[in-house]
Design an enzyme around this catalytic site. Sequence first.
Site, short mmCIF file in Angstrom:
data_model
loop_
_atom_site.label_atom_id
_atom_site.label_comp_id
_atom_site.label_asym_id
_atom_site.label_seq_id
_atom_site.Cartn_x
_atom_site.Cartn_y
_atom_site.Cartn_z
N LYS A 116 27.84 91.09 8.48
CA LYS A 116 28.78 90.99 9.60
C LYS A 116 30.23 91.01 9.15
CE LYS A 116 25.86 88.43 12.74
NZ LYS A 116 25.91 87.20 13.54
N LYS A 158 29.95 81.05 10.52
CA LYS A 158 28.85 82.00 10.78
C LYS A 158 28.36 82.63 9.49
CE LYS A 158 29.30 84.57 14.62
NZ LYS A 158 29.94 85.51 15.61
N GLY A 164 19.69 86.32 15.20
CA GLY A 164 18.85 85.41 15.98
C GLY A 164 19.51 84.06 16.21
N GLU A 200 35.14 81.99 12.56
CA GLU A 200 35.78 82.55 13.76
C GLU A 200 36.28 81.41 14.62
OE1 GLU A 200 32.93 84.96 15.88
OE2 GLU A 200 33.27 86.69 14.56
N TYR A 202 36.18 79.40 17.77
CA TYR A 202 35.07 79.17 18.70
C TYR A 202 35.62 79.28 20.12
CZ TYR A 202 31.03 76.91 20.89
OH TYR A 202 29.93 76.63 21.66
N LYS A 237 19.43 85.19 23.96
CA LYS A 237 19.55 85.67 25.33
C LYS A 237 18.32 85.28 26.16
CE LYS A 237 22.19 89.34 23.29
NZ LYS A 237 22.09 90.64 22.59
N GLU A 275 28.49 94.36 20.16
CA GLU A 275 28.56 93.11 20.91
C GLU A 275 29.99 92.56 20.88
OE1 GLU A 275 24.00 91.53 20.57
OE2 GLU A 275 25.48 90.48 19.35
N ARG A 291 19.93 99.07 16.24
CA ARG A 291 18.54 99.30 16.68
C ARG A 291 18.49 99.26 18.19
NH1 ARG A 291 18.08 94.26 18.60
NH2 ARG A 291 18.95 92.58 17.34
P1 ADP Z 1 23.41 86.63 15.99
O1 ADP Z 1 23.47 87.88 15.17
O2 ADP Z 1 22.80 85.48 15.27
O3 ADP Z 1 22.84 86.87 17.34
P2 ADP Z 1 26.14 86.78 17.07
O4 ADP Z 1 27.33 86.94 16.22
O5 ADP Z 1 25.66 88.00 17.81
O6 ADP Z 1 24.93 86.18 16.18
O7 ADP Z 1 26.37 85.63 18.11
C1 ADP Z 1 25.34 85.17 18.97
C2 ADP Z 1 25.93 84.36 20.09
O8 ADP Z 1 26.66 83.23 19.57
C3 ADP Z 1 26.95 85.11 20.92
O9 ADP Z 1 26.36 85.89 21.91
C4 ADP Z 1 27.74 83.96 21.50
O10 ADP Z 1 27.04 83.36 22.57
C5 ADP Z 1 27.79 82.98 20.36
N1 ADP Z 1 29.03 83.19 19.57
C6 ADP Z 1 29.18 84.02 18.51
N2 ADP Z 1 30.45 84.00 18.05
C7 ADP Z 1 31.13 83.13 18.85
C8 ADP Z 1 32.49 82.64 18.89
N3 ADP Z 1 33.41 83.07 18.03
N4 ADP Z 1 32.81 81.75 19.87
C9 ADP Z 1 31.88 81.30 20.76
N5 ADP Z 1 30.60 81.71 20.75
C10 ADP Z 1 30.21 82.61 19.82
#
Ligand code: ADP
Length: 445
Positions: A116, A158, A164, A200, A202, A237, A275, A291
């Site tokens: 990422k 993160k 997931g 990041e 939040y 989700k 996303e 994917r």
């Molecule tokens: P994964 O690959 O584990 O799904 P993501 O980066 O896609 O991780 O993040 C999954 C979810 O986590 C996002 O859809 C959101 O709900 C929450 N999230 C991710 N980054 C942030 C952020 N900077 N602030 C608030 N929520 C976040």
Amino acid sequence: MFRKILIANRGEIALRIQRACRELGISTVAVHSTADATAMHVRLADEAVCIGPPSAKDSYLNVGAILTAASITGADAIHPGYGFLSENAGFADMVEAHGMTFIGPSATHIAMMGDKIAAKTAMASLGVPLVPGSEGAVPDLETARAVADKIMYPVLIKAAAGGGGRGMRVARSASELEDAFRGARTEARAAFGNDAVYIEKYLDRPRHIELQVLADSHGNVVHFGERDCSLQRRHQKVLEEAGSPALTQAQRDDLGANATAALRTLGYRNAGTLEFLYQDGQFAFIEMNTRLQVEHPITEMVCDVDLVREQIRIASGAELGYAQKDITFSGHAIECRINAEDPVTFMPTPGRVTSYHAPGGLGVRIDSALYAGYFVPPYYDSMVAKLIVHAPTRERAIDRMRRALDEFAVEGIKTTIPLHRRIVDAPEFQAGDYTIHWLEKFVGT
Ligand code: ADP
């Protein structure tokens, strides 16, 4: 075009891919663990090969067994579905090295987006806005403190290799940073074998909005609009909508034009999903999935496109069947992910389905491998069905979803159908007025 495709997956997505293959006149090979010998994806495939014992690491993640199954059945391509090996660059490479086609992006792009930090760096260099945060990996607690002080609390730690929703920890203030930093690293190491983390800001009230793209090997890249996946529990989700109740057509066009331009420059190929978090009128990129997504059917319904068919055509070298101007959006679609879980405690509920009746009628689609008598095994993801509805307006889609949920009967195991019935009746959902944090408050866990 391919003659025979091996589908390296199980459950509803294996069936979904079989359906596209059948309509294209391509024969299908299912693979399965011993626990899935009587599964619907095995029963409906043209051929089936057992690839190992129940544990996913010995079967659906067993690269050697899957490649052997492909070679003895004479498959000329492999579709990985989602999860399992779908975002494993090494697997994509090996499929190609064995003279078969991997139905997905190049191993280079899978690896880039799978990290990422690399994904964010690449997107930033192409002018895509990011959530404010660290530049690259955060190696130690001192650096974490400096970044958090600069972007201000709350912050999110993160995992670079995350997926997931795992390897993610919030620190709301300086006193929580050390625990969050160490917790995220430990979880990332255990889950992904890689403890690199980044930070990041939040965001306190974003929506999760993602864009579906397809790219062929002739330089054509198009988008199929957005999905709003803000209804989440533990970053997973639960219910998705297309389009987003929060977006205008102009915003959709803008987001799509920027994202497709970036992917064209990267030379990206096949299906992908970018996303974003969306707050105060601003989009911020968080990651790209290389994917097919679980929630792809809602895009198919509003755009009248078969995304899997297009994936297969593109992988075989064909040109995209769509120019951007051909892609139009009609009505509204909603998907409920039905899990074999207790609708209150969310504990998985594997077991025998004693009776099964799927809803039907105008604008209702079920993607599921369930049947009466099926035993939901305890070894895999608990999602057992996707209920998708399509209607001319969002209001009518909600009414249709409510009646479809009322018709849906799964007996013998508990499912999350009652949870979805509560969600569709909630005034905040009906108003389209929710963020990624709303559902957890609503369910109280
Ligand atoms: P994964 O690959 O584990 O799904 P993501 O980066 O896609 O991780 O993040 C999954 C979810 O986590 C996002 O859809 C959101 O709900 C929450 N999230 C991710 N980054 C942030 C952020 N900077 N602030 C608030 N929520 C976040």
